[in-house]
Scaffold this active site. Structure first.
Site, PDB file in Angstrom:
ATOM      1  N   HIS A 161      14.739  12.456   9.506  1.00 29.43           N
ATOM      2  CA  HIS A 161      14.227  13.783   9.188  1.00 29.43           C
ATOM      3  C   HIS A 161      14.492  14.188   7.738  1.00 29.43           C
ATOM      4  O   HIS A 161      13.890  15.140   7.228  1.00 29.43           O
ATOM      5  CB  HIS A 161      14.837  14.825  10.138  1.00 29.43           C
ATOM      6  CG  HIS A 161      13.903  15.930  10.491  1.00 29.43           C
ATOM      7  ND1 HIS A 161      13.092  16.537   9.572  1.00 29.43           N
ATOM      8  CD2 HIS A 161      13.643  16.545  11.677  1.00 29.43           C
ATOM      9  CE1 HIS A 161      12.374  17.483  10.164  1.00 29.43           C
ATOM     10  NE2 HIS A 161      12.683  17.497  11.432  1.00 29.43           N
ATOM     11  N   ASP A 184       9.135  14.481   8.148  1.00 31.01           N
ATOM     12  CA  ASP A 184       9.165  15.555   9.134  1.00 31.01           C
ATOM     13  C   ASP A 184       8.168  15.266  10.256  1.00 31.01           C
ATOM     14  O   ASP A 184       7.477  14.237  10.252  1.00 31.01           O
ATOM     15  CB  ASP A 184       8.902  16.915   8.483  1.00 31.01           C
ATOM     16  CG  ASP A 184       7.563  16.982   7.768  1.00 31.01           C
ATOM     17  OD1 ASP A 184       6.654  16.203   8.132  1.00 31.01           O
ATOM     18  OD2 ASP A 184       7.417  17.815   6.852  1.00 31.01           O
TER      19      ASP A 184
END
Length: 461
Positions: free
Chosen positions: A434, A438
């Site tokens: 992450h 995303d």
């Protein structure tokens, strides 16, 4: 009304739960500006500086050096020079005006002299100290709570704390002076998180070896103590298999990956009918056979070029994006998992990818891989479909930004992607870092992969 505000333990990162004060950088009574460095704070992973969230005057330190507090707990009190000590005490005990500039109900703060809580060994407190404490008595929150639970009148206890406050240490002295036997309730120095975890796991803190700062028991100490030790000699009906160097390296890397990388997963179903038909046509009479894995590797290389922001490595302080798709393929071996690398997948023909993949797998099984064939890479594919696994999650191979877990193709009778015809459907799971990728970006990569696999002529053109 007095302008009294708290400076609290900040939260640095998702995993931070507590911090230990290392050094105060602003003396009591000094003014500070917003953003000034207030104190050094140490967590289980880092040491950092607490910056002032507002401008003010440091009137009282609530946690001296060495004190460990959970995230959100008050560290210090800021108030104007005109604010009295009594007003600060009233604020901390919850009896301050509700119209103050920042209304906060302060939790019980364990001050240095209160770190060793005590308990009376007798059935009742001495009569000379019994009674009820009224609101005029200035006392620390923890001392007041102790007095209420033991029926003590703090007006009968000589105060020695800052501003004439009664502390738990004062209660200890008063109890001893009035004939009560007192003893430390818990002689073990441990962080709040370690105490909670020890209670959950049934671990005796007195038997835990402390490795934390200033001799404190920390979470890792409790977790280590909770593990059941294996017998030194294998019992009958079992045998010990030494952990090889390869497995040790795998364990270290993947443990670090699971611990340190914020990983999330995206799942997708992809129709395989066109790809399987293309494979059958390509393999008809061909010397170099093409596997489903070869086709997925080639399709992934194309998808990574369409979404280049996913073709990355995550290094210290930088996301490194590559022009070429160097794809690693997870290969299961008796001694552990290897991930040989096929370079420039996007620029090579399908037959070249198939030939190099077969050669790398053979070299891996023979233990003949060279170091440069096992390092680097921008993406990894782990395919367990040939074992009948429908779907699974894979752990990122650092420093890569993502890994694709491929399941078996299964017959789906109808209704796939708004269609009515039967289909062979494969489930894939994309695990992303992450810090670099995303959800929307990962979804774009899976969308590009699906489009390529479901229209596979793009792979060979």
């Amino acid at each position: 009304m007095p302008d009294i505000r708290l400076i609290e333990v900040p939260k640095w990162g998702l995993s931070m739960e507590e911090g230990t004060v290392v050094k105060w950088l602003v003396p009591v009574g000094a003014a500070f500006a917003e953003g000034d460095e207030i104190c050094d704070l140490e967590t289980s992973k880092i040491s950092n500086v607490v910056e002032a969230p507002f401008a003010g005057v440091l009137r009282r330190v609530l946690a001296d050096v060495g004190v460990t507090l959970p995230v959100g707990a008050p560290l210090a009190v800021s108030a104007s020079a005109e604010t009295t000590e009594a007003e600060i005490d009233a604020f901390l005990t919850g009896s301050g005006s509700q119209e103050s500039a920042l209304t906060v109900t302060a939790p019980a703060v364990r001050l240095p002299e209160e770190q060793a809580l005590v308990q009376a060994t007798g059935s009742a407190s001495p009569a000379s100290l019994s009674g009820t404490t009224d609101d005029t008595v200035v006392a620390t929150p923890e001392a007041r709570a102790y007095a209420e639970s033991h029926g003590l009148n703090l007006a009968k206890v000589t105060a020695s704390g800052r501003g004439g406050r009664v502390s738990v240490a004062d209660i200890v002295v008063a109890l001893a002076a009035n004939g009560a036997e007192v003893a430390p309730a818990d002689p073990v120095r441990a962080t709040p998180l370690a105490r909670r975890l020890a209670g959950q796991l049934g671990v005796d803190l007195t038997a835990v070896e402390a490795t934390g700062p200033r001799g404190r028991v920390q979470r890792a100490d409790v977790e280590r103590s909770a593990q059941v030790p294996l017998p030194s000699v294998a019992p009958a009906g079992s045998k010990d298999i030494p952990i090889t160097g390869t497995r040790k390296v795998i364990a270290e890397r993947l443990t670090a990956s699971a611990r340190d990388i914020p990983q999330f997963r995206l799942n997708a179903a992809i129709r395989l009918d066109a790809l399987l038909a293309l494979r059958a046509e390509l393999n008809a009479g061909a010397a170099q056979k093409i596997s489903v894995t070869d086709l997925i590797v080639k399709a992934s290389g194309r998808a990574l070029m369409q979404v280049p922001a996913c073709n990355v490595q995550v290094l210290d302080g930088v996301i490194r994006q590559f022009d070429a798709a160097d794809i690693c393929l997870a290969v299961a071996l008796p001694g552990g998992l290897m991930t040989p690398k096929i370079e420039d997948v996007n620029a090579k023909s399908l037959s070249t990818v198939a030939r190099e993949t077969a050669a790398l797998i053979e070299a891996a099984r023979a233990g003949k891989l060279m170091p440069d064939q096992m390092t680097g890479g921008t993406f990894t594919i782990s395919n367990l479909g040939m074992f009948g696994i429908d779907s699974f999650d894979a752990i990122i191979n650092p420093p890569q930004g993502a890994i694709l877990a491929v399941g078996a193709g299964r017959s789906d009778g109808h209704g796939y992607m708004n269609g009515d015809k039967p289909a062979t459907v494969m489930n894939v799971t994309l695990t992303c870092d992450h810090r670099a990728i995303d959800g929307a970006l990962g979804a774009q990569l899976l969308q590009a992969l699906r489009e390529t696999i479901e229209a596979p002529l793009q792979i060979v053109i």
